[in-house]
Design a protein around this motif. Structure first.
Motif, short mmCIF file in Angstrom:
data_model
loop_
_atom_site.label_atom_id
_atom_site.label_comp_id
_atom_site.label_asym_id
_atom_site.label_seq_id
_atom_site.Cartn_x
_atom_site.Cartn_y
_atom_site.Cartn_z
N TYR A 193 26.55 42.85 46.30
CA TYR A 193 26.26 41.07 47.36
C TYR A 193 26.48 42.31 48.90
CZ TYR A 193 29.01 38.95 43.55
OH TYR A 193 29.20 39.09 42.82
N ARG A 194 25.82 41.66 49.99
CA ARG A 194 24.97 42.12 51.16
C ARG A 194 24.97 41.09 52.17
NH1 ARG A 194 21.41 44.12 47.35
NH2 ARG A 194 21.23 46.65 46.93
N SER A 195 25.84 40.41 52.17
CA SER A 195 25.52 39.35 53.18
C SER A 195 26.13 38.78 54.56
CB SER A 195 25.97 37.63 52.37
OG SER A 195 26.98 37.43 52.37
N GLY A 196 27.38 40.06 53.65
CA GLY A 196 28.69 40.08 54.95
C GLY A 196 29.85 39.20 55.07
N LYS A 197 29.65 37.57 54.46
CA LYS A 197 29.96 36.73 54.15
C LYS A 197 30.37 36.52 52.55
CE LYS A 197 30.33 35.11 58.71
NZ LYS A 197 31.39 35.47 58.83
N ASP A 198 30.73 36.99 51.32
CA ASP A 198 30.44 37.61 50.13
C ASP A 198 31.30 36.37 49.79
OD1 ASP A 198 28.31 39.25 50.69
OD2 ASP A 198 29.14 40.91 50.38
N GLN A 199 31.22 35.96 48.60
CA GLN A 199 32.27 34.74 47.75
C GLN A 199 32.17 35.20 46.33
OE1 GLN A 199 32.97 30.55 48.85
NE2 GLN A 199 32.60 30.97 50.60
N VAL A 200 32.88 35.80 46.07
CA VAL A 200 33.08 36.23 44.34
C VAL A 200 34.28 35.49 43.52
CG1 VAL A 200 32.96 37.82 42.67
CG2 VAL A 200 32.20 38.49 45.13
N LYS A 201 34.27 34.67 42.46
CA LYS A 201 34.60 33.57 41.57
C LYS A 201 35.12 35.22 40.90
CE LYS A 201 34.07 29.19 41.54
NZ LYS A 201 34.81 28.50 42.62
N LEU A 202 36.38 35.61 40.55
CA LEU A 202 37.16 36.22 40.31
C LEU A 202 37.15 35.45 38.54
CD1 LEU A 202 40.63 36.77 41.93
CD2 LEU A 202 38.51 38.25 41.53
N ALA A 203 36.78 36.47 37.74
CA ALA A 203 37.17 36.14 36.25
C ALA A 203 38.44 36.26 35.78
CB ALA A 203 35.67 37.79 35.94
N LYS A 204 38.68 36.76 34.38
CA LYS A 204 39.91 36.87 33.90
C LYS A 204 39.76 38.33 33.29
CE LYS A 204 42.91 34.95 29.88
NZ LYS A 204 43.82 34.15 30.64
N GLY A 205 41.15 38.44 33.82
CA GLY A 205 40.75 40.29 32.95
C GLY A 205 40.75 41.24 34.40
N GLN A 206 39.90 42.41 34.72
CA GLN A 206 39.90 42.89 35.81
C GLN A 206 38.96 43.20 36.51
OE1 GLN A 206 42.17 45.43 37.12
NE2 GLN A 206 43.91 45.13 36.11
N ASN A 207 38.74 42.83 37.69
CA ASN A 207 37.86 42.73 38.01
C ASN A 207 37.58 44.01 39.33
OD1 ASN A 207 36.62 39.54 38.34
ND2 ASN A 207 39.17 39.80 37.64
N TYR A 208 36.85 44.81 39.77
CA TYR A 208 36.92 45.89 39.88
C TYR A 208 35.41 45.81 41.26
CZ TYR A 208 39.71 47.96 36.71
OH TYR A 208 40.56 48.00 35.61
N PHE A 209 36.12 45.90 42.46
CA PHE A 209 35.07 46.12 43.84
C PHE A 209 34.78 47.16 44.56
CE2 PHE A 209 36.99 41.68 42.36
CZ PHE A 209 35.98 41.23 42.29
#
Length: 123
Positions: A88-104
């Motif tokens: 993601y590169r927008s500076g205002k990213d919106q990410v929906k969490l998946a069930k389980g572990q999410n790593y960023f």
């Protein structure tokens, strides 16, 4: 009699729709890093928060000096970007969490190693 079954079926469908709306309405939005946004030393930001699958993480940052990369555990642990990872590169990213572990991570040189990474569990 058939009319009674139709009414029961319609009530069941309506109940399912209402329950799905209720679950959707309970999804929360979190700004990663709080007012400071997605920056260094955010690894501890998720502590004490309860996330659910479907919640939205908002990453606010300066896109000329940071990004957000959704990685797997190995990428998180090694601060590396696996092949095919979503960047993601927008500076205002919106990410929906998946069930389980999410790593960023931020994969700009040295940023992840300096603490620009988070692990979030979606229940």
């Amino acid at each position: 009699m058939a009319q009674g079954r139709g009414s029961a079926m319609a009530a069941a469908v309506l109940l399912c729709l209402l329950l799905s709306r209720l679950e959707f309405a309970q999804a929360a939005t979190y700004t990663v890093g709080g007012a400071g946004g997605w920056t260094f030393n955010t690894a501890g930001w998720p502590k004490g928060k309860r996330f659910k699958a479907g919640d939205t993480l908002v990453f606010n940052y300066n896109p000329s000096i940071h990004n957000v990369v959704a990685v797997n555990k190995a990428g998180y642990d090694s601060c590396s970007t696996p092949k095919g990872a979503k960047v993601y590169r927008s500076g205002k990213d919106q990410v929906k969490l998946a069930k389980g572990q999410n790593y960023f991570i931020c994969n700009f040189a040295g940023h992840c190693q300096a603490g620009m990474k988070i692990a979030v569990t979606g229940a």
